[in-house]
Structures are given as structure tokens and as C-alpha cells.
Motif scaffolding. Sequence first.
Motif, mmCIF file in Angstrom:
data_model
loop_
_atom_site.group_PDB
_atom_site.id
_atom_site.type_symbol
_atom_site.label_atom_id
_atom_site.label_comp_id
_atom_site.label_asym_id
_atom_site.label_seq_id
_atom_site.Cartn_x
_atom_site.Cartn_y
_atom_site.Cartn_z
ATOM 1 N N TYR A 195 65.854 82.080 45.324
ATOM 2 C CA TYR A 195 65.381 82.861 46.290
ATOM 3 C C TYR A 195 65.675 84.391 46.151
ATOM 4 O O TYR A 195 66.931 84.718 46.024
ATOM 5 C CB TYR A 195 65.712 82.315 47.602
ATOM 6 N N VAL A 196 64.687 85.211 46.205
ATOM 7 C CA VAL A 196 64.794 86.616 45.815
ATOM 8 C C VAL A 196 65.078 87.230 47.308
ATOM 9 O O VAL A 196 63.813 87.238 47.814
ATOM 10 C CB VAL A 196 63.993 87.257 44.971
ATOM 11 N N ASP A 197 66.220 88.150 47.384
ATOM 12 C CA ASP A 197 66.091 89.069 48.652
ATOM 13 C C ASP A 197 64.906 89.922 48.577
ATOM 14 O O ASP A 197 64.729 90.602 47.678
ATOM 15 C CB ASP A 197 67.433 89.646 48.871
ATOM 16 N N GLY A 198 64.404 90.174 49.846
ATOM 17 C CA GLY A 198 63.201 90.802 49.820
ATOM 18 C C GLY A 198 63.436 92.319 49.468
ATOM 19 O O GLY A 198 62.739 93.091 48.908
ATOM 20 N N ARG A 199 64.820 92.851 49.754
ATOM 21 C CA ARG A 199 65.052 94.144 49.304
ATOM 22 C C ARG A 199 64.973 94.434 47.975
ATOM 23 O O ARG A 199 64.671 95.831 47.418
ATOM 24 C CB ARG A 199 66.427 94.595 49.988
ATOM 25 N N SER A 200 65.433 93.470 47.247
ATOM 26 C CA SER A 200 65.052 93.460 45.575
ATOM 27 C C SER A 200 63.736 93.711 45.324
ATOM 28 O O SER A 200 63.548 94.438 44.237
ATOM 29 C CB SER A 200 65.912 92.349 45.229
ATOM 30 N N ASP A 201 62.998 93.197 45.918
ATOM 31 C CA ASP A 201 61.505 92.748 45.415
ATOM 32 C C ASP A 201 60.722 94.221 45.733
ATOM 33 O O ASP A 201 60.261 94.983 45.018
ATOM 34 C CB ASP A 201 60.820 91.788 46.140
ATOM 35 N N ARG A 202 61.328 94.788 46.967
ATOM 36 C CA ARG A 202 60.896 96.102 47.306
ATOM 37 C C ARG A 202 61.410 97.283 46.295
ATOM 38 O O ARG A 202 60.493 98.347 46.036
ATOM 39 C CB ARG A 202 61.161 96.586 48.835
ATOM 40 N N THR A 203 62.369 97.215 46.353
ATOM 41 C CA THR A 203 63.246 98.210 45.123
ATOM 42 C C THR A 203 62.396 98.243 43.745
ATOM 43 O O THR A 203 62.001 99.187 43.331
ATOM 44 C CB THR A 203 64.616 97.842 45.073
ATOM 45 N N LEU A 204 62.140 96.991 43.320
ATOM 46 C CA LEU A 204 61.331 97.012 41.949
ATOM 47 C C LEU A 204 59.931 97.329 41.981
ATOM 48 O O LEU A 204 59.388 98.109 41.444
ATOM 49 C CB LEU A 204 61.560 95.503 41.572
ATOM 50 N N THR A 205 59.235 96.794 43.292
ATOM 51 C CA THR A 205 58.051 97.341 43.276
ATOM 52 C C THR A 205 57.759 99.151 43.365
ATOM 53 O O THR A 205 57.022 99.402 42.819
ATOM 54 C CB THR A 205 57.347 96.766 44.602
ATOM 55 N N ARG A 206 58.629 99.526 44.245
ATOM 56 C CA ARG A 206 58.637 100.877 44.185
ATOM 57 C C ARG A 206 59.006 101.614 43.084
ATOM 58 O O ARG A 206 58.530 102.537 42.711
ATOM 59 C CB ARG A 206 59.842 101.555 45.301
#
Length: 305
Positions: A74-85
Motif C-alpha cells: 500500500y503506497v501512501d498517497g503523498r508518495s504518488d502525488r510527489t512522483l506524479t508531479r
Amino acid sequence: MEDSDSNIRKWEDLDTDILVKIFQLLDIFELTSGIAHVCSAWRMACCDPLLWKALDFSMLKSNFIKIPLEPFVYVDGRSDRTLTRLLKISLSLSRQSVMTLIFHFNLYISDEQLTYTAERCPQLRRLVLPAWNRIKRSGMCKAIRGWKELESMTMPTIANPPYLLDEISTHCKNFSELKIMGPCDIVFASSLAAFLPKLKVLSLRCSILFKDVLILILDSLQHLEVLNISHCVLVEPLPPPQHKGIIREIDQTIRQKASRLRSFITCMDDSCVMCQRTRTDEGLVRWYKYEEGLWKTDEVRSLAL
């Protein structure tokens, strides 16, 4: 006062080549921090292809926890948002000039992030993949189909490799180098022989390797020039109750088969720290336990990071 002001050079007047040399000293976080918005001259420098030949995310790891069900993390949403940005900014600035793409093995990217990246890196030559718990077959195949210039890949092992190697064989005609970060079993070796018979460089370092798999690779990959099995736990099947036995020395049969190679790299030294670690971890090295960045090492120079 006006005369003195006229002698002061402004940052935006700095030669573009000098700006590019300065920006080459920055990492991905600094390049995407907003410096491209300072002025038009800085943005032009930020878009220079020299800055984007390699897009390196090897310092970025997901904040995750392991779970018992697929995709097992389970990946923390902030990690996903950081990578996407970071992906959106860097791929916008790079203007399709990325030739090397590196992900940390503990960066759990999604299908959407992978395909978004693939569409904007059509000139990709080298790919270092992360763990792909969240990447589906359809996403991986779509990405590979867009990387027609791909020559080199570093990847974790997967349970069902034939489809991936088939896609590479079909769409990546210049593919010649492969590094597998994990065990190479008989299914994987058979798939290599079937789909990538012209492979030139193969690294299987720091994993468990059965003798019959090694022999299959040496017999089947007739175009192979470089094979790295450094720090591997080399084993051969034995009847019950032992099941398998560790081979302490490369025998003459294997050396004879490997003699046609330009380079056959081995290390099975009891005093070698990496050999000890591979044995302790039973052929599947837990890189997170050791020095940061150790996973980037390879005895084959073209595969090292």
C-alpha cells in the motif's frame, strides 16, 4: 547611477551554455523546483537536452507498507502525488529527449505513471525498472511497445516473464543488454532462449542460480558476449532429503561452455562480503538492509549506475 546600473549583468542575460552547465549540477528535485519559471532564458536552459539524457529517480522511494493481498503493498498517497508531479514537470521540460530512465527498486509506480512516462520518452535506450507490484500486464506491454529504441533493461524477476520478453523481441529490435535483480529460474532462462536469442550482455549477480539454468543459458544464447554471475549461490538439484547442494567452484564443463564468451564474470569467494550476503539472504538479496545505493553496483560497466 544610471551608468553603474547599466554595467550590472542580470541572471537572464547569462549565456545559455553557462546556465546549462550550472543546471547540470542539480538533481531532479532541484531541476523541477521552479527554476524554469524564473525567466524565459532560464526556461530555455532548463529544456536543453543535455539536462535530460538521463532521468534519474534512483534517490526517490515510495512510502509504503506491505499488505497480504495484491498488489502486496500500500503506497501512501503523498508518495504518488510527489512522483506524479516530478514526472509531469520533468517530462514537460525534457521535450522527449530522455534516453536513460532510472527508477529506485522500491519506487512502486502505477500503470498510469508508467504509460504516461513511456508516451513522453520515445527515444529511450536504457530502462531501470522498479518493483512492479502495481504494474499490470497491459500497462507494461503498452510501455514496451512505445520504446522501440530500447537497448538495455534492468528488472526484477516476475512470475510470468514470457509475455514481457515477447514484447521486447517484437518491438525493440536493438535490445542487447539485460540485468535481472532476482532469481533466474528455468522458465525465465527458457524464455530468454526463445525470445531474446541474440542477447549480448546478461547479469544475474547476487541471486540463486541452478546449474542446469546456467548451462541452458550458455547453450542457448549463442550471441552472448558477457555473462555476470558474481556473488551468485550456484546450486544443483539433489535427490531427497537434500534437494539441492551448493556448488563451491565452477567446474570444467561450465568453464568450457563459457570459454567462447568475451567476459565470464564470477565470484564465489567465502571471504567476499557480497557472496556472504547472498547466501545469508538465500539467493534473494534484501538490498534495503545494506548500504544505500549498493543495488546500483554491477561488475559489467555498462549496467552499473
